[in-house]
Design a protein around this motif. Structure first.
Motif, PDB file in Angstrom:
ATOM      1  N   CYS A 202       2.345 -13.348  -1.519  1.00 49.27           N
ATOM      2  CA  CYS A 202       2.550 -12.431  -0.400  1.00 49.27           C
ATOM      3  C   CYS A 202       3.215 -11.176  -0.942  1.00 49.27           C
ATOM      4  O   CYS A 202       4.239 -11.271  -1.629  1.00 49.27           O
ATOM      5  CB  CYS A 202       3.534 -13.022   0.614  1.00 49.27           C
ATOM      6  SG  CYS A 202       2.956 -14.536   1.372  1.00 49.27           S
ATOM      7  N   LEU A 203       2.646 -10.033  -0.613  1.00 46.19           N
ATOM      8  CA  LEU A 203       3.290  -8.762  -0.948  1.00 46.19           C
ATOM      9  C   LEU A 203       3.897  -8.225   0.339  1.00 46.19           C
ATOM     10  O   LEU A 203       3.180  -7.788   1.248  1.00 46.19           O
ATOM     11  CB  LEU A 203       2.254  -7.774  -1.518  1.00 46.19           C
ATOM     12  CG  LEU A 203       1.512  -8.246  -2.769  1.00 46.19           C
ATOM     13  CD1 LEU A 203       0.482  -7.205  -3.219  1.00 46.19           C
ATOM     14  CD2 LEU A 203       2.491  -8.530  -3.914  1.00 46.19           C
ATOM     15  N   ARG A 204       5.228  -8.317   0.438  1.00 44.68           N
ATOM     16  CA  ARG A 204       5.932  -7.873   1.654  1.00 44.68           C
ATOM     17  C   ARG A 204       6.197  -6.376   1.549  1.00 44.68           C
ATOM     18  O   ARG A 204       7.162  -5.940   0.908  1.00 44.68           O
ATOM     19  CB  ARG A 204       7.236  -8.646   1.803  1.00 44.68           C
ATOM     20  CG  ARG A 204       7.001 -10.092   2.142  1.00 44.68           C
ATOM     21  CD  ARG A 204       8.311 -10.821   2.351  1.00 44.68           C
ATOM     22  NE  ARG A 204       8.059 -12.182   2.783  1.00 44.68           N
ATOM     23  CZ  ARG A 204       8.950 -13.157   2.720  1.00 44.68           C
ATOM     24  NH1 ARG A 204      10.175 -12.923   2.262  1.00 44.68           N
ATOM     25  NH2 ARG A 204       8.651 -14.360   3.148  1.00 44.68           N
ATOM     26  N   ALA A 205       5.325  -5.641   2.210  1.00 48.50           N
ATOM     27  CA  ALA A 205       5.291  -4.199   1.971  1.00 48.50           C
ATOM     28  C   ALA A 205       6.218  -3.405   2.870  1.00 48.50           C
ATOM     29  O   ALA A 205       6.399  -3.725   4.043  1.00 48.50           O
ATOM     30  CB  ALA A 205       3.858  -3.723   2.156  1.00 48.50           C
ATOM     31  N   GLY A 206       6.765  -2.340   2.265  1.00 50.41           N
ATOM     32  CA  GLY A 206       7.457  -1.299   3.025  1.00 50.41           C
ATOM     33  C   GLY A 206       6.383  -0.390   3.607  1.00 50.41           C
ATOM     34  O   GLY A 206       5.341  -0.869   4.064  1.00 50.41           O
ATOM     35  N   CYS A 207       6.581   0.917   3.565  1.00 45.04           N
ATOM     36  CA  CYS A 207       5.548   1.811   4.095  1.00 45.04           C
ATOM     37  C   CYS A 207       4.486   2.050   3.034  1.00 45.04           C
ATOM     38  O   CYS A 207       4.760   2.629   1.983  1.00 45.04           O
ATOM     39  CB  CYS A 207       6.149   3.138   4.537  1.00 45.04           C
ATOM     40  SG  CYS A 207       6.623   3.119   6.247  1.00 45.04           S
ATOM     41  N   LEU A 208       3.270   1.581   3.331  1.00 48.08           N
ATOM     42  CA  LEU A 208       2.143   1.802   2.432  1.00 48.08           C
ATOM     43  C   LEU A 208       1.486   3.106   2.863  1.00 48.08           C
ATOM     44  O   LEU A 208       1.318   3.354   4.051  1.00 48.08           O
ATOM     45  CB  LEU A 208       1.137   0.658   2.568  1.00 48.08           C
ATOM     46  CG  LEU A 208       1.701  -0.752   2.385  1.00 48.08           C
ATOM     47  CD1 LEU A 208       0.624  -1.790   2.651  1.00 48.08           C
ATOM     48  CD2 LEU A 208       2.271  -0.914   0.984  1.00 48.08           C
ATOM     49  N   THR A 209       1.117   3.898   1.896  1.00 47.09           N
ATOM     50  CA  THR A 209       0.584   5.193   2.291  1.00 47.09           C
ATOM     51  C   THR A 209      -0.389   5.726   1.249  1.00 47.09           C
ATOM     52  O   THR A 209      -0.587   5.109   0.209  1.00 47.09           O
ATOM     53  CB  THR A 209       1.757   6.170   2.557  1.00 47.09           C
ATOM     54  OG1 THR A 209       1.246   7.322   3.218  1.00 47.09           O
ATOM     55  CG2 THR A 209       2.473   6.570   1.278  1.00 47.09           C
ATOM     56  N   GLY A 210      -0.987   6.859   1.567  1.00 42.60           N
ATOM     57  CA  GLY A 210      -1.941   7.450   0.639  1.00 42.60           C
ATOM     58  C   GLY A 210      -2.948   8.289   1.407  1.00 42.60           C
ATOM     59  O   GLY A 210      -2.976   8.262   2.643  1.00 42.60           O
TER      60      GLY A 210
END
Ligand SMILES: NC(=O)c1ccc[n+]([C@@H]2O[C@H](COP(=O)([O-])OP(=O)(O)OC[C@H]3O[C@@H](n4cnc5c(N)ncnc54)[C@H](O)[C@@H]3O)[C@@H](O)[C@H]2O)c1
Length: 350
Positions: A202-210
């Protein structure tokens, strides 16, 4: 040729992963039914991104499949027999889940179970990467002692100077229904790793963006904020004086992390994945940055009512990730991220 299934392949993370592994020479099978449009309306439509990938990638096959379709998911796995699955399809909004509880749970929890069980039955040796979220920690991060600075909140408790790590409790806090469906998915992935030995994380993500996000008010923080500036539309700040802090990671750095997990897999692993302290920004600071880039003033309205369960300050501690996946680190700075998103919106809104 290695084979990869990517769910949510038209979305921000899915599309980055498709392009990244296509470039590495993998055969990629994208799964998306454009449900983001159903969730968020026309502005959430992700077809433009699918067309972009179909025009640029060499080894992509698309499946218009709903991950809630259990038989369809089993048939896909049976047909492809993948070496890796990157599961990035989701109902991704905190706020939307309150009005669509069944859709939210069926997609996020049920859809993940469908993907896991199909993998377990048909391709148990495959690597399974699940996009989880920092919302599994509920609003518990808001119990960390904070200091109010001129333009942002920050942790005043030195124990969190490098951010929140994976030992932080996911229990007994307010999650939003989205957070709950993502907790269900997160622990399911861990269980398929621990109980069945599947090499899943599991990748517990913060704010993913792009630049390839179809940002809307309810999801896609920087993408939406920058779009408002470029279009000279009003942005609404919800509470915390606009000083709430997010840590931002470019989707490219997520794809790199997935490649390294493929090379160093573990069973049932959990990683916090975000931009870390260096890539943090508050809403007020983001306004200033985008104004400097575009020369346009940010028009905004302040609503004193914070979003339910919104984090006042969230910074991912990246130590576990860096130790487990040697060679991984952030390569895209906040400056890179802002510049790329501005360029992308200028092109897309032309
Ligand atoms: N963007 C963020 O800031 C963020 C933060 C933390 C976690 N995440 C998680 O990362 C993952 C990817 O996020 P994203 O920002 O790329 O989201 P996104 O909305 O851009 O992409 C998700 C894609 O999944 C597709 N989809 C939705 N329901 C589907 C279904 N039933 N069947 C098939 N496809 C479906 C959508 O059409 C969309 O293209 C999600 O699990 C999300 O919860 C995102």
């Amino acid at each position: 040729m290695n084979k990869l299934i990517v769910t949510g392949s038209n979305g921000l993370i899915g599309s980055e992963v498709v392009a990244y592994f296509d470039a590495l020479g993998w055969q990629v099978f994208g799964v998306d039914n454009n449900m983001r449009r159903e969730f968020f309306g026309e502005k959430g439509d992700t077809r433009w991104n699918q067309r972009r990938l179909e025009a640029t990638c060499k080894h992509i096959t698309y499946y218009e499949l709903d991950i809630r379709d259990r038989a369809g998911v089993l048939a896909l796995l049976d047909q492809v027999k993948p070496d890796m699955i990157v599961h990035a399809a989701a109902q991704p909004s905190h706020d939307l889940a309150a009005t669509r509880p069944f859709d939210d749970f069926d997609v996020n929890a049920g859809g993940t179970l469908n993907m896991l069980e199909a993998t377990h039955r048909i391709a148990p040796e495959a690597i399974f990467v699940h996009m989880s979220t920092n919302k599994v920690y509920g609003d518990r991060p808001n119990t960390i002692a904070l200091a109010e600075l001129d333009s942002r909140w920050d942790y005043s408790d030195p124990a969190y100077a490098n951010g929140i790590d994976e030992s932080f409790s996911i229990d007994q806090s307010k999650h939003s229904l989205f957070g709950v469906s993502k907790v269900a998915a997160d622990v399911l992935v861990q269980e398929y790793g621990r109980y069945f030995g599947m090499r899943a994380c599991c990748l517990r993500a913060g704010c993913l963006t792009g630049p390839h996000h179809s940002g809307v008010e309810l999801h896609g923080f920087l993408s939406y904020l920058i779009r408002c500036n470029v279009e000279e539309r009003e942005y609404t700040i919800y509470g915390y004086k606009g000083k709430q802090v997010r840590d931002n990671i470019h989707s490219y750095d997520v794809a790199r992390c997935i490649e390294l997990f493929y090379e160093h897999p573990q069973s049932g692993a959990v990683f916090n994945l975000g931009g870390g302290r260096a890539n943090t920004v508050s809403i007020l600071e983001a306004f200033e940055r985008v104004e400097q880039l575009t020369g346009k003033p940010m028009h905004y309205h302040y609503d004193d009512q914070a979003r339910v369960g919104d984090h006042i300050c969230y910074i991912s501690n990246l130590s576990h990730l860096r130790e487990s996946l040697p060679g991984w680190d952030i390569t895209k700075s906040l400056d890179d991220i802002f510049e790329e998103i501005v360029v992308s919106w200028r092109e897309r809104l032309r």
